[in-house]
Write an enzyme that holds these catalytic residues in place. Structure first.
Site, PDB file in Angstrom:
ATOM      1  N   GLY A   1       0.940  -1.293   0.026  1.00 25.14           N
ATOM      2  CA  GLY A   1       0.141   0.134  -0.082  1.00 25.14           C
ATOM      3  C   GLY A   1       0.777   1.358  -0.027  1.00 25.14           C
TER       4      GLY A   1
ATOM      5  CD1 TRP B   1      -1.735   1.618  -5.801  1.00 24.56           C
ATOM      6  CD2 TRP B   1      -2.064   3.310  -4.464  1.00 24.56           C
ATOM      7  NE1 TRP B   1      -2.837   2.470  -6.275  1.00 24.56           N
ATOM      8  CE2 TRP B   1      -3.034   3.435  -5.592  1.00 24.56           C
ATOM      9  CE3 TRP B   1      -1.830   4.410  -3.481  1.00 24.56           C
ATOM     10  CZ2 TRP B   1      -3.802   4.636  -5.485  1.00 24.56           C
ATOM     11  CZ3 TRP B   1      -2.779   5.340  -3.710  1.00 24.56           C
ATOM     12  CH2 TRP B   1      -3.683   5.476  -4.532  1.00 24.56           C
ATOM     13  CG  HIS B   2       0.489   6.127  -1.131  1.00 24.41           C
ATOM     14  ND1 HIS B   2       0.198   5.125  -0.590  1.00 24.41           N
ATOM     15  CD2 HIS B   2      -0.634   7.085  -1.000  1.00 24.41           C
ATOM     16  CE1 HIS B   2      -1.086   5.166  -0.053  1.00 24.41           C
ATOM     17  NE2 HIS B   2      -1.305   6.591  -0.260  1.00 24.41           N
ATOM     18  N   GLY B   3       3.843   5.770  -4.408  1.00 22.17           N
ATOM     19  CA  GLY B   3       4.952   6.333  -5.485  1.00 22.17           C
ATOM     20  C   GLY B   3       6.123   5.602  -5.158  1.00 22.17           C
TER      21      GLY B   3
ATOM     22  CG  PHE C   1       0.031   9.340  -4.684  1.00 19.92           C
ATOM     23  CD1 PHE C   1       1.747   9.531  -4.760  1.00 19.92           C
ATOM     24  CD2 PHE C   1      -0.732   9.800  -3.848  1.00 19.92           C
ATOM     25  CE1 PHE C   1       2.053  10.393  -3.549  1.00 19.92           C
ATOM     26  CE2 PHE C   1      -0.228  10.756  -2.637  1.00 19.92           C
ATOM     27  CZ  PHE C   1       1.302  11.032  -2.739  1.00 19.92           C
TER      28      PHE C   1
END
Lengths: 465, 373
Positions: free
Chosen positions: A321, A324-326, A465
């Protein structure tokens, strides 16, 4: 195209008018689909191709999965969908990151390798629409929904402009049924949708960009120059900035969809009133946390294989997770810390036999806020400088008079607001206001937005993102 | 939270809305907003504020496009704020018969723009360059000129209009219509310092749509503004900050400090200037080779600002060598009897009342014998 832009205002008015003029439900959906593609192409026209490719492929694969009774074939088709989508994401979002890490790894082994600079531009919203699209193929594979959507409905589900670039991450099970039946919009629904847009833009333009962002930017750019009060203001301020920025976007998206008659779920529910981390993730970016829960945590085994596997699954889910943001180890660290908190909380709960976690809200907020430092900082040096600044008494620089005070007051009011409304919805609270109070509130928001306009026009944080 | 009022179910296909009428409050709020803006605009108008163009890359790009499309009819002005504040475009048009195009950019270097003009085969007009030795003595280009030129070039090649261009166009139109944005202010700063303040700082600068600027120095507190400008230029030039130890010295004390510091100054290093001079010469020749003309003018300066420039950039070491190297036509305001008499109230720029007369004198000095049309 940003929601907080004049171009979007013109775009929205035109699309709304065309949508109203169309005689049939199908033609209304065609208008929304074309508008959504224009909305996406306004940023980078060639990348519309990736969205179209991903859409058609997943729709076709889901149909094949739905028609097949051969479990092995169904699995191969799902694997195809996962491989293509995740490889697209990996290439565009993580290509440079993987290459750099490969280079560092070789350097550790004494091999001097200089990779070519690819200069990949991240397609905006790819993380959001990939997850939305995958929810369809996985749900069809799990036989939770039928693969009976036509291509028009499916394409609109993936690309409907209010959620396309920054969510909420829509589930096929929620939006596809709404696309089958013509939506009726009452005057009050439409009015409330527009009111939500105003509230969302106010959160973004006034609270996130005007109150919090300047302090956060100034202190994070040179943390060593500021003393403890200013650094605390920036650290707390980032909690405010990211919340109002992203929650503001989500409220706008929900309101815009409502204007066309579509129901999107809440993406935030007063997260800074959370008591414990499981509670925080039930309130923060709900559409992502539930996606990770349903498609990753449960696929890893969830809590069905003993305590140790549960803790491992929590940690893995949050690490992914975070990623996933970067494409940065800082996001991985941030996700890993939240995974650790969740596992620790679960361990305490399992050990004490408690049914609910009772970590005080203020303590949860404080830990969440300090963990945001890893999310906001570009590297560990910057994060370490921020943490050391939290205890620095003397400093050469000060924020402009009143800036830190405004920021601290705003975050205190936010905390109060979240705790007061912890068990209520925005609709419930604002629906109880009389018409004069509603008008005054909306006018205050609009006037405040006008007053702070003319600045640098920041993009929404979650676009990256 | 009761499920009857919750909207958190991610599979929900309906949404609970806030009960009651929202169209009426929205309409009332919109009217209040319009009323508020109208009140601010009226108050600002009464206090003498005018809408003002906000300079940005889109406004600049429109002029850059004209520089290309006008061909031989273009009189392209390249430089910094002096070229924007000292020259009146209508007078130039009248005197030269050419179509003025204002490409000067506040506090920005000339080289990136000259490079773009030299690279553009459509540029065959006359280029009037605001020469500043300090600009060419800088090793790296200053200001926004490189960014604006690159942005124009990028957008010119784009097949479709970009979101940023459309947004900039709408924003420019909105802001140049309202007094609340005058001088690049935000409406909040206008409200606090111009509407609510009983003694507001008057608007002394006006940016016109053609990128010409007009300064009314009668509205500015003198000699504080003049000394402040010289002090800033001295700091930017040498790193010496005469305001560092005391934020509010008297004008007399400040003037003495500046004079003392200028008296101690040596001649600026010429290494970067020599390189840039050669580059400029190449660019000038490229424009001239396809029929274009390039003229250089050193704009007037006054008082301590003039002393600072004379001390750091003596003409024989900079201006004279520059003209010899480039072979271009040049005019120094300080050398011309008609141009000498103009005084810059802030040391660096002319008041708008002198714009027409100065431009006229400049045109007379440059154009009478020259075959420029």
């Amino acid at each position: 195209m940003l929601f907080n832009s004049l171009t979007f205002l013109v775009f929205f008015v035109v699309v709304l008018a065309l949508h109203q003029l169309m005689p049939t439900w199908t033609s209304k959906k065609v208008v929304l689909l074309i508008a959504s593609y224009v909305f996406y192409a306004a940023w980078n026209p060639p990348y519309l191709g990736i969205l179209l490719f991903s859409t058609v492929l997943d729709w076709w694969l889901a149909r094949l999965i739905g028609r097949s009774d051969d479990q092995a074939r169904r699995r191969r088709l799902l694997l195809g969908s996962l491989l293509v989508n995740l490889n697209l994401l990996a290439f565009f979002k993580y290509g440079d990151f993987l290459l750099q890490n490969f280079r560092w790894m070789l350097a550790e082994l004494g091999v001097d390798y200089m990779p070519p600079h690819w200069g990949i531009v991240l397609p905006i919203g790819i993380s959001f629409y990939t997850f939305a699209s995958l929810s369809y193929t996985i749900d069809v594979y799990r036989r939770e929904i039928d693969a009976d959507a036509n291509l028009l409905d499916y394409a609109l589900f993936v690309s409907f402009f209010p959620h396309l670039v920054a969510g909420p991450i829509m589930r096929a099970r929620a939006l596809l049924p709404q696309l089958r039946i013509p939506r009726q919009v009452s005057a009050n629904q439409f009015g409330w949708g527009l009111a939500m847009v105003v509230l969302g833009l106010f959160s973004k333009a006034v609270l996130a960009d005007y109150i919090f962002a300047p302090i956060v930017d100034a202190v994070y750019a040179a943390p060593a120059k500021y003393g403890a009060v200013d650094v605390w203001a920036a650290v707390l301020g980032f909690s405010g900035q990211i919340y109002y920025d992203f929650c503001g976007y989500s409220i706008c998206a929900i309101g815009l969809a409502l204007c066309f008659g579509f129901a999107f779920p809440d993406n935030f529910r007063y997260p800074y009133a959370a008591r414990g981390f499981a509670d925080f993730w039930r309130r923060w970016h709900i559409s992502l946390s539930t996606w990770l829960r349903d498609y990753l945590y449960k696929s890893l085994g969830g809590n069905r294989h003993g305590r140790r596997r549960t803790y491992r699954n929590l940690l893995l889910t949050m690490l992914i997770g975070g990623l996933w943001h970067g494409a940065s180890w800082m996001f991985v660290l941030w996700g890993g810390l939240h995974g650790f908190y969740l596992a620790l909380e679960r361990w305490v709960r399992d050990r004490n036999g408690m049914q609910t976690t009772a970590l005080p809200g203020v303590l949860t907020f404080l830990i969440v806020t300090l963990t945001w430092v890893f999310f906001r900082a570009h590297n560990m040096y910057e994060a370490a400088a921020i943490f050391s600044g939290l205890f620095r008494s003397a400093a050469p620089n000060h924020l402009e008079s009143g800036q830190a005070t405004w920021c601290l007051v705003a975050i205190a009011l936010t905390l109060c607001w979240h705790h007061i409304l912890r068990e209520r919805s925005l609709e419930d609270y604002l629906g109880a206001l009389n018409p004069a109070s509603r008008g005054a509130m909306l006018a205050a928001c609009m006037i405040a937005m006008f007053l702070v306009s003319g600045g640098d026009g920041r993009a929404f944080i979650y676009f990256q993102f | 939270m009761p499920s009857s009022i919750s909207n958190s179910d991610i599979y929900a296909t309906t949404r609970h809305t806030a009960r009651g009428n929202w169209i009426g409050p929205l309409t009332a709020a919109s009217l209040l907003l319009i009323g508020f803006i109208a009140y601010m605009e009226m108050r600002l108008a009464v206090r003498g504020f005018d809408p003002s163009m906000v300079d940005n890359n889109l406004v600049w790009a429109e002029q850059r496009e004209r520089a290309s499309s006008l061909g031989g009819r273009a009189l392209i002005i390249v430089g910094a704020s002096r070229a924007q504040l000292d020259l009146d475009l209508d007078t130039l048009r009248l005197k030269t018969g050419l179509e003025p195009v204002q490409l000067a950019l506040d506090a920005s270097s000339i080289l990136p723009v000259l490079q773009g003009l030299a690279d553009d085969p459509q540029v065959t007009g006359t280029v009037l360059v605001d020469f500043q030795a300090s600009d060419l003595a800088s090793a790296t280009p200053r200001g926004q000129s490189a960014v604006f030129e690159a942005s124009w070039e990028w957008n010119r090649r784009a097949l479709l209009p970009s979101f940023s261009i459309t947004e900039a166009r709408l924003t420019n139109h909105w802001r140049r219509t309202l007094r609340s944005y005058a001088d690049g202010a935000t409406p909040l700063s206008s409200l606090i310092s111009r509407v609510l303040n009983p003694h507001p700082v008057r608007q002394y600068m006006l940016n016109l749509a053609n990128r010409e600027r007009m300064a009314d120095y009668r509205l500015v507190a003198m000699p504080q503004a003049y000394l402040s400008r010289v002090a800033t230029d001295l700091r930017d030039e040498t790193g010496i900050d005469v305001l560092a130890d005391d934020q509010k010295p008297t004008a007399t004390v400040l003037e003495a400090r500046i004079q003392q510091q200028i008296g101690r100054l040596g001649i600026a290093d010429t290494s970067a200037f020599d390189v840039n001079m050669k580059t400029t010469a190449t660019l000038v020749h490229r424009i001239q080779n396809r029929g274009g003309k390039v003229l250089f003018v050193e704009m007037p300066t006054s008082g301590l600002e003039h002393d600072l420039i004379e001390r750091r950039y003596p003409r024989e070491r900079f201006w004279d060598r520059f003209l010899a190297e480039t072979g271009a036509v040049g005019l120094r305001a300080g050398d011309n009897l008609q141009l000498q008499k103009f005084t810059c109230p802030d040391g660096s720029h002319l008041d708008y009342r002198d714009q027409v007369a100065f431009t006229s004198a400049l045109a007379n000095a440059f154009w009478p014998a020259a075959d420029l049309r």
